[in-house]
Motif scaffolding. Structure first.
Motif, short mmCIF file in Angstrom:
data_model
loop_
_atom_site.label_atom_id
_atom_site.label_comp_id
_atom_site.label_asym_id
_atom_site.label_seq_id
_atom_site.Cartn_x
_atom_site.Cartn_y
_atom_site.Cartn_z
N ILE A 178 -93.31 4.27 -64.24
CA ILE A 178 -93.09 5.17 -62.95
C ILE A 178 -91.83 6.05 -63.06
O ILE A 178 -91.54 7.22 -63.05
N THR A 183 -98.22 12.14 -59.01
CA THR A 183 -98.69 11.13 -59.67
C THR A 183 -98.84 9.78 -59.00
O THR A 183 -98.33 9.26 -58.09
N GLY A 225 -99.37 6.35 -59.11
CA GLY A 225 -98.77 5.24 -59.60
C GLY A 225 -99.75 4.09 -60.14
O GLY A 225 -99.63 3.41 -60.96
N CYS A 259 -96.20 4.49 -55.26
CA CYS A 259 -95.73 3.29 -55.71
C CYS A 259 -95.41 2.34 -54.46
O CYS A 259 -94.63 2.62 -53.37
N ARG A 267 -91.60 8.73 -65.72
CA ARG A 267 -92.41 9.86 -65.06
C ARG A 267 -91.61 10.77 -64.24
O ARG A 267 -91.64 11.79 -64.37
N TRP A 322 -94.38 -1.57 -65.38
CA TRP A 322 -95.20 -0.57 -64.59
C TRP A 322 -94.18 0.24 -63.78
O TRP A 322 -94.01 1.54 -63.73
N VAL A 334 -91.04 9.15 -53.21
CA VAL A 334 -91.91 8.10 -53.57
C VAL A 334 -92.51 7.62 -52.39
O VAL A 334 -91.92 7.24 -51.32
N VAL A 367 -94.73 10.57 -55.85
CA VAL A 367 -95.23 9.59 -56.87
C VAL A 367 -95.67 8.61 -55.76
O VAL A 367 -94.98 8.47 -54.68
N LEU A 414 -86.58 2.47 -59.79
CA LEU A 414 -87.14 3.90 -59.61
C LEU A 414 -85.65 4.71 -59.53
O LEU A 414 -85.95 5.76 -60.04
N LEU A 456 -100.78 3.97 -63.35
CA LEU A 456 -99.87 3.42 -64.81
C LEU A 456 -100.02 2.34 -64.68
O LEU A 456 -98.98 1.80 -65.82
#
Length: 167
Positions: free
Chosen positions: A64, A32, A34, A82, A67, A60, A7, A80, A93, A37
């Motif tokens: 995440i 991804t 974030g 975020c 995902r 949200w 992350v 990801v 997370l 999303l």
């Protein structure tokens, strides 16, 4: 738990997307974004310059997390972005069945403000930067992560993160 999720976190304008895309390419892991999303209501709020509340962020963060978990269930490690500003957000997370590791892109208010003044096409206005710095809780010593100064080039940041991952 064999999959890892990296992350890439930090306040708006810290370079999360740039660094995360480079990392995903180097690691050959799915990426991804974030921000993509966020529910429409969150984007509308931020676009108007209104900071999000914890209640706004909760769905949200769960999206995440889900995902991350879906990628791990397929056996895929992932990258990801975020903001993950508060420890409580990072805790959400970490609920994913993966090894969730954090890369905090850290920089001065001035440097990030300068970057934001040159950015266009993003829903997060520069005037929300102060609220993000106010909310930011740095990684704790017990959190699996690395703090990287964003004054370095994205390529050097990626090299530091890759070295961290090998440890």
């Amino acid at each position: 738990m064999s999959a890892t999720c990296l992350v890439v976190m930090g306040v708006t304008g810290s370079g999360k997307s740039t660094v995360a895309k480079l990392l995903a390419d180097r690691l050959d892991w799915p990426f991804t974004e974030g921000d993509e999303l966020h529910p429409a209501g969150n984007i509308a709020k931020m676009s108007k310059g209104v900071p999000l509340t914890d209640a706004d962020r909760e769905p949200w963060l769960r999206t995440i997390r889900d995902r991350i978990a879906a990628a791990a269930a397929r056996g895929d490690s992932s990258v990801v972005t975020c903001s993950a500003l508060r420890r409580a957000y990072r805790d959400v997370l970490r609920e994913a069945d993966a090894r969730v590791r954090f890369v905090h892109l850290d920089g001065s208010r001035r440097l990030i403000g300068d970057r934001l003044s040159g950015r266009s096409g993003h829903f997060m206005p520069p005037r929300l930067l102060d609220s993000q710095f106010a909310a930011l809780e740095p990684l704790g010593p017990d959190e699996d992560g690395l703090v990287v100064n964003i004054a370095d080039t994205p390529e050097r940041i990626v090299e530091a993160v890759l070295a961290f991952l090998k440890r």
